[in-house]
Design an enzyme around this catalytic site. Structure first.
Site, PDB file in Angstrom:
ATOM      1  N   HIS B  54      42.979  46.907  39.644  1.00 36.03           N
ATOM      2  CA  HIS B  54      42.027  47.151  40.718  1.00 36.03           C
ATOM      3  C   HIS B  54      42.204  46.054  41.772  1.00 36.03           C
ATOM      4  O   HIS B  54      42.711  44.966  41.478  1.00 36.03           O
ATOM      5  CB  HIS B  54      40.598  47.127  40.170  1.00 36.03           C
ATOM      6  N   GLU B  56      40.178  43.951  43.146  1.00 34.02           N
ATOM      7  CA  GLU B  56      39.566  42.650  42.852  1.00 34.02           C
ATOM      8  C   GLU B  56      40.388  41.863  41.837  1.00 34.02           C
ATOM      9  O   GLU B  56      40.590  40.653  41.986  1.00 34.02           O
ATOM     10  CB  GLU B  56      38.151  42.825  42.288  1.00 34.02           C
ATOM     11  N   CYS B  84      33.429  47.589  39.898  1.00 30.82           N
ATOM     12  CA  CYS B  84      33.152  48.266  38.627  1.00 30.82           C
ATOM     13  C   CYS B  84      32.808  47.178  37.591  1.00 30.82           C
ATOM     14  O   CYS B  84      32.961  45.984  37.853  1.00 30.82           O
ATOM     15  CB  CYS B  84      34.378  49.075  38.192  1.00 30.82           C
TER      16      CYS B  84
END
Lengths: 153, 153
Positions: B54, B56, B84
């Site tokens: 992801h 991040e 998330c």
């Protein structure tokens, strides 16, 4: 020795190797539907300067790289310690069929404790969860590691 | 243009680049205490066959590699979408001082929704959380991406 014991033993070996590197002794292996270990890892957050390099994340990343897919359909993951919220969510994203973990982690776990990631209504994939395989061995490894750290500090 | 706008713009550029690669358009940048962007990323789960890739996680891993530490003390992370649970926990492990996110994510978010990772008593580090920077732009990018996908399928 059953396959089940051998998978957790392989995860324990990864945890022991992590301890010998001065990393928190947690280990994980990913097993495919045919029973083969296709990815494994022990904590490497310090060696890699990577806070995401938990045993489970490394095992998942290596298994996914090996099969060339971001999904580990039909695979199980064996971990010596209850996964933290980050790893529990990663196991869900990887679509692992089952999660087996050894020791419980009331302090930092994210499956039975803390945010209980798989209990959220928004969890897109929830694996079957099996607890307690080689629990005593998994817990003792962590206890010894932190006891030794306290003695040294 | 304020620094704040320029950081979210940099995250938006990462999200747009992700969309052009066919990845879900989310982008992130890590900014150090001196205001420099030291790590950035857009979703690459498909290209890397890595469910943990992801925006991040990639931005954090790159920033940590750059400074040679598993902790991003004093750093902030700017993300186009509410992280998330996996990414929220990773932001906590990295000890980011602040999290700024654009669009809210009722379906898969892990900060204000789902397991609300930072609200768990077991969260070891909780960043300051700022919501809504460039919210409309961040949300539209995702809406357009999924609308286009539905038209094509």
């Amino acid at each position: 020795m059953s396959d089940f014991t051998s998978y957790m033993n392989a995860a324990l070996e990864e945890a022991e190797a992590a301890a010998s590197r001065g990393e928190v002794p947690v280990g994980a292996v990913v097993v495919d539907a045919a029973g083969r270990i296709i990815g494994s890892g022990g904590n490497e957050t310090r060696a890699l300067s990577d806070p995401t390099a938990h045993a489970e994340v490394l095992a998942i990343r290596r298994a996914c790289a090996r099969i060339g897919s971001e999904r580990l359909i039909g695979c199980s993951i064996w971990v010596t310690l209850e996964p933290c919220p980050m790893c529990a969510a990663a196991i869900g994203f990887a679509r692992c069929h089952a999660l087996h973990f050894g020791a419980s982690d009331p302090k930092s776990g994210g499956v039975d404790h803390g945010p209980q990631v798989f209990n959220a209504a928004s969890a897109h994939h929830v694996p079957e969860v099996y607890r307690g395989a080689s629990e005593h061995q998994c817990a003792m490894l962590l206890r010894d590691f932190f006891a030794k750290k306290r003695t040294l500090s």
